[in-house]
Design an enzyme around this catalytic site. Structure first.
Site, PDB file in Angstrom:
ATOM      1  N   LYS A   1       0.844  -1.179   0.000  1.00 56.78           N
ATOM      2  CA  LYS A   1       0.000   0.000   0.000  1.00 56.78           C
ATOM      3  C   LYS A   1       0.893   1.247   0.000  1.00 56.78           C
ATOM      4  O   LYS A   1       2.043   1.122   0.415  1.00 56.78           O
ATOM      5  CB  LYS A   1      -0.936   0.011   1.203  1.00 56.78           C
ATOM      6  CG  LYS A   1      -0.195   0.094   2.550  1.00 56.78           C
ATOM      7  CD  LYS A   1      -1.084   0.539   3.658  1.00 56.78           C
ATOM      8  CE  LYS A   1      -1.176   2.023   3.761  1.00 56.78           C
ATOM      9  NZ  LYS A   1      -0.107   2.666   4.561  1.00 56.78           N
TER      10      LYS A   1
ATOM     11  N   ASP B   1      -2.317  -5.543   2.745  1.00 55.83           N
ATOM     12  CA  ASP B   1      -2.685  -4.614   3.811  1.00 55.83           C
ATOM     13  C   ASP B   1      -2.318  -5.358   5.088  1.00 55.83           C
ATOM     14  O   ASP B   1      -2.991  -6.339   5.444  1.00 55.83           O
ATOM     15  CB  ASP B   1      -4.196  -4.333   3.752  1.00 55.83           C
ATOM     16  CG  ASP B   1      -4.644  -3.394   4.866  1.00 55.83           C
ATOM     17  OD1 ASP B   1      -4.027  -3.404   5.950  1.00 55.83           O
ATOM     18  OD2 ASP B   1      -5.617  -2.653   4.653  1.00 55.83           O
ATOM     19  N   HIS B   2      -1.269  -4.917   5.769  1.00 55.25           N
ATOM     20  CA  HIS B   2      -0.752  -5.762   6.854  1.00 55.25           C
ATOM     21  C   HIS B   2      -1.768  -5.931   7.991  1.00 55.25           C
ATOM     22  O   HIS B   2      -1.698  -6.894   8.746  1.00 55.25           O
ATOM     23  CB  HIS B   2       0.601  -5.264   7.366  1.00 55.25           C
ATOM     24  CG  HIS B   2       0.540  -4.066   8.265  1.00 55.25           C
ATOM     25  ND1 HIS B   2       0.434  -2.786   7.789  1.00 55.25           N
ATOM     26  CD2 HIS B   2       0.565  -3.951   9.613  1.00 55.25           C
ATOM     27  CE1 HIS B   2       0.403  -1.941   8.807  1.00 55.25           C
ATOM     28  NE2 HIS B   2       0.490  -2.619   9.930  1.00 55.25           N
TER      29      HIS B   2
ATOM     30  N   GLU C   1      -1.914   6.421  17.203  1.00 51.45           N
ATOM     31  CA  GLU C   1      -0.471   6.181  17.310  1.00 51.45           C
ATOM     32  C   GLU C   1       0.178   7.280  18.136  1.00 51.45           C
ATOM     33  O   GLU C   1      -0.252   8.433  18.083  1.00 51.45           O
ATOM     34  CB  GLU C   1       0.165   6.195  15.926  1.00 51.45           C
ATOM     35  CG  GLU C   1      -0.350   5.114  15.018  1.00 51.45           C
ATOM     36  CD  GLU C   1       0.434   5.093  13.713  1.00 51.45           C
ATOM     37  OE1 GLU C   1       1.535   4.543  13.712  1.00 51.45           O
ATOM     38  OE2 GLU C   1      -0.064   5.667  12.732  1.00 51.45           O
TER      39      GLU C   1
ATOM     40  N   ASP D   1      -3.309   7.313   4.145  1.00 54.09           N
ATOM     41  CA  ASP D   1      -2.374   6.393   4.797  1.00 54.09           C
ATOM     42  C   ASP D   1      -3.095   5.316   5.619  1.00 54.09           C
ATOM     43  O   ASP D   1      -2.660   4.163   5.655  1.00 54.09           O
ATOM     44  CB  ASP D   1      -1.441   7.206   5.712  1.00 54.09           C
ATOM     45  CG  ASP D   1      -0.324   6.372   6.304  1.00 54.09           C
ATOM     46  OD1 ASP D   1       0.305   5.606   5.541  1.00 54.09           O
ATOM     47  OD2 ASP D   1      -0.076   6.483   7.528  1.00 54.09           O
TER      48      ASP D   1
ATOM     49  N   HIS E   1      -6.464   0.337   5.979  1.00 58.92           N
ATOM     50  CA  HIS E   1      -6.630  -0.356   7.257  1.00 58.92           C
ATOM     51  C   HIS E   1      -8.028  -0.145   7.883  1.00 58.92           C
ATOM     52  O   HIS E   1      -8.688  -1.106   8.277  1.00 58.92           O
ATOM     53  CB  HIS E   1      -5.587   0.109   8.271  1.00 58.92           C
ATOM     54  CG  HIS E   1      -4.181   0.036   7.775  1.00 58.92           C
ATOM     55  ND1 HIS E   1      -3.742  -0.936   6.922  1.00 58.92           N
ATOM     56  CD2 HIS E   1      -3.094   0.815   8.017  1.00 58.92           C
ATOM     57  CE1 HIS E   1      -2.452  -0.754   6.664  1.00 58.92           C
ATOM     58  NE2 HIS E   1      -2.043   0.307   7.314  1.00 58.92           N
TER      59      HIS E   1
ATOM     60  N   LYS F   1      -1.701  10.510  14.260  1.00 57.85           N
ATOM     61  CA  LYS F   1      -0.331  10.405  14.773  1.00 57.85           C
ATOM     62  C   LYS F   1      -0.220  11.279  16.013  1.00 57.85           C
ATOM     63  O   LYS F   1      -0.962  12.251  16.175  1.00 57.85           O
ATOM     64  CB  LYS F   1       0.657  10.928  13.714  1.00 57.85           C
ATOM     65  CG  LYS F   1       0.583  10.170  12.394  1.00 57.85           C
ATOM     66  CD  LYS F   1       1.727   9.223  12.238  1.00 57.85           C
ATOM     67  CE  LYS F   1       1.690   8.480  10.933  1.00 57.85           C
ATOM     68  NZ  LYS F   1       2.033   7.066  11.075  1.00 57.85           N
TER      69      LYS F   1
HETATM   70  C1  BG6 Z   1       1.108   1.854   7.985  1.00 55.84           C
HETATM   71  C2  BG6 Z   1       1.094   3.347   7.859  1.00 55.84           C
HETATM   72  O1  BG6 Z   1       0.400   1.258   6.949  1.00 55.84           O
HETATM   73  O2  BG6 Z   1       0.512   1.479   9.230  1.00 55.84           O
HETATM   74  C3  BG6 Z   1       1.842   3.983   9.010  1.00 55.84           C
HETATM   75  O3  BG6 Z   1       1.707   3.725   6.632  1.00 55.84           O
HETATM   76  C4  BG6 Z   1       1.282   3.499  10.336  1.00 55.84           C
HETATM   77  O4  BG6 Z   1       1.778   5.397   8.944  1.00 55.84           O
HETATM   78  C5  BG6 Z   1       1.206   1.985  10.355  1.00 55.84           C
HETATM   79  O5  BG6 Z   1       2.158   3.948  11.357  1.00 55.84           O
HETATM   80  C6  BG6 Z   1       0.461   1.499  11.590  1.00 55.84           C
HETATM   81  O6  BG6 Z   1       0.558   0.100  11.664  1.00 55.84           O
HETATM   82  P1  BG6 Z   1       0.440  -0.657  13.044  1.00 55.84           P
HETATM   83  O7  BG6 Z   1       0.512  -2.099  12.688  1.00 55.84           O
HETATM   84  O8  BG6 Z   1       1.594  -0.193  13.893  1.00 55.84           O
HETATM   85  O9  BG6 Z   1      -0.868  -0.242  13.634  1.00 55.84           O
END
Ligand code: BG6
Length: 534
Positions: free
Chosen positions: A184, A213-214, A252, A271, A276, A376
């Site tokens: 992504k 999408d992790h 975050e 983002d 997500h 953030k």
């Molecule tokens: C990423 C974003 O896909 O996901 C980042 O580009 C974000 O900006 C991150 O910090 C958050 O992932 P996780 O797994 O830490 O919630």
């Protein structure tokens, strides 16, 4: 990194789970294959991909004959790349116990090509290297390409792979397969996503494309479907008759870090929301799939995205809030404002916070608002989904002001302290009838001894096995962009309603975000506990 010898290997637990289910593709390694990582000198490769591959290797889940070729502009040789990757494994929080023999075998399977992503030379070198490895392995040429580069290169790389005959269009029939994982963001808006889909479809069939999408690889996100559809007591109440609203938070504490160039262009909506948060929403809201496999799950999730009530650009301020952090305090330290971060314009109007109210117009969810927020430099690192149920019709226990109890809610905690809790009213011990809110809690850490697979382990393995269930399909990606396009159009043409910055680092975001829910007689569930250091 864990050094305890007793730390269980991650995929042992998954293999066991597969056996218990009567067989899962994750019980066995995939076909022998070569993984080519474009952008291999970057952050994602160091922090996520290589530790994930190492973990799979420790758990014997990588195929016996598996090689990795890093491809990037930064000049390196095999030796220097291997040294850097070994260091990445040693210093990673996500890598399993360091096993010298496994690590050394894994590191020796790494190769590196220094080349730019556009010129022919790199692809010629890649072709020669692939042939050399495949000849030595003696298997069908199974190739998995991973695009971990800046997004502007995705289309070009796929085109070059096609021009140099490095990918075969279509699903293989014994002559080796080719699959491409694309990170992504997939596109910058609806038009660019559509164009990228068209371009890559000239080289690859949709079945060969794995848009990652992790969040979808996270255990706790996958568990949403298990929670909903493997338990009789949950699904009957999972609808508009019982649920008042849903809150999805991905907060975050980190700022923009070293990604200002990307983030200045992207902002929080692109983002976090396009991918997500909308994925979390569709997982919470989807109808039961026919089976847990490829198109069935993805069809039901796409249905949800298609049912989201279109956003009216005329009344944007009623449903969405944008924010940008100014200086503040987080975890006892001083944090600078977004505009003071390295690489950020001192007059930037990029949003670092978004709160958004969406409605899903179908039989299950009509009139149930979904409130989504992400930002953030917020108070704590918290990712959770709170399902708030309706109030009881009449509370006849209210004998004192303290007996006001909140409606039931179920909180699915994705980070930290992964688990699920049910909050309900209970009688305070004593001779008289007084009520208090209590919590019934399931925690992954205490319920399961086995270490959980990281999102990238799950997703890499799924791609090697050719299982697309947890990847985004072309239509879903475009629909997600279409949902947000009206907001992007208005925001790109106008300044924020409230001057930026409009929230202090370390807070829960701008006041208007609270107001968004207050207007509806609701409030965010703000978890005051600071998250553990990451
Ligand atoms: C990423 C974003 O896909 O996901 C980042 O580009 C974000 O900006 C991150 O910090 C958050 O992932 P996780 O797994 O830490 O919630």
């Amino acid at each position: 990194m864990t050094t305890s010898e007793s730390a269980p290997a991650v995929v042992d637990a998954r293999a066991a789970a597969g056996t218990a289910q009567g067989g899962s593709i994750l019980e066995r390694p995939s076909d022998p294959c070569t993984l080519v990582i474009f952008g291999a000198s970057g952050d994602l490769t160091h922090r996520k991909l290589i530790p994930a591959l190492y973990n799979l290797s420790c758990a014997h889940m990588l195929p016996e004959r598996c090689a990795v070729i890093g491809f990037a502009v930064s000049p390196m040789e095999d030796r220097t790349f291997r040294e850097a990757m070994e260091e990445a494994i040693r210093s990673s929080d996500e890598a399993d116990t360091y096993d010298e023999a496994v690590c050394s075998a894994f590191i020796n399977s790494l190769h590196y090509i220094t080349a730019d992503f556009e010129g022919a030379a790199g692809y010629e070198a890649l072709s020669a290297k692939l042939e050399e490895i495949e000849k030595a392995h003696g298997d069908a040429p199974n190739r998995l390409f991973y695009l971990a580069t800046p997004p502007s290169f995705y289309g070009d790389i796929v085109a070059r792979l096609g021009e140099h005959n490095l990918v075969q269009k279509g699903i293989s029939s014994g002559n080796g397969w080719t699959r491409v994982i694309i990170e992504k963001p997939f596109g910058h808006d609806l038009a660019t996503a559509e164009k990228l889909n068209q371009d890559i479809h000239t080289v690859l069939d949709e079945e060969q494309i794995y848009r990652i999408d992790h969040y979808l690889g996270k255990e706790t996100v996958q568990n949403i479907l298990a929670f909903r559809f493997a338990n009789t007591v949950i699904e009957p109440i999972w609808n508009r008759q019982y649920i008042d609203h849903v809150q999805i938070t991905a907060a975050e504490t980190l700022g923009v870090e070293h990604r200002a160039a990307y983030y200045e262009e992207a902002g929080c909506l692109r983002d976090m929301f396009q991918n997500h948060l909308l994925q979390l929403l569709s997982t919470v809201a989807m109808e039961p799939p026919v089976r847990y496999a490829g198109s069935s799950v993805r069809d039901r999730k796409a249905d949800v995205l298609r049912s989201i009530v279109p956003i009216n650009p005329e009344s944007l301020t009623d449903i969405v809030v944008r924010g940008q952090y100014g200086p503040g305090n987080i975890d006892g330290g001083v944090a600078s404002g977004y505009r003071q971060e390295d690489g950020v314009s001192p007059t930037s109007y990029t949003e670092t916070f978004v709160a958004l109210k969406l409605c899903v117009d179908n039989w299950r969810w009509a009139d149930v608002p979904f409130y989504l927020r992400s930002g953030k430099r917020l108070r704590s690192k918290t990712t959770e989904i709170a399902i708030q149920f309706k109030r009881v019709p009449s509370l006849f226990f209210q004998f004192s002001p303290e007996d006001v109890i909140e409606p039931n809610h179920i909180v699915i905690r994705i980070y930290p302290d992964e688990g699920i809790s049910l909050h309900f009213g209970a009688k305070l011990p004593g001779p008289t009838m007084h009520l208090r809110q209590v919590e019934m809690n399931f925690s992954y850490a205490t319920a399961f001894k086995a270490q959980r697979a990281t999102a990238y382990e799950t997703l890499l393995l799924d791609a090697m096995h050719g299982d697309p269930t947890l990847f985004n399909r072309d239509d879903a990606v475009e629909t997600a962009w279409a949902v947000l396009q009206p907001i992007m159009d208005v925001w790109s043409a106008s300044r924020p309603f409230q001057p930026f910055p409009n929230y202090a680092a370390g807070s829960w975001g701008p006041e208007q975000s609270e107001e968004l829910l207050r207007r509806d007689g609701r409030a965010w569930r703000n978890n005051p506990a600071p998250a553990p250091a990451r």
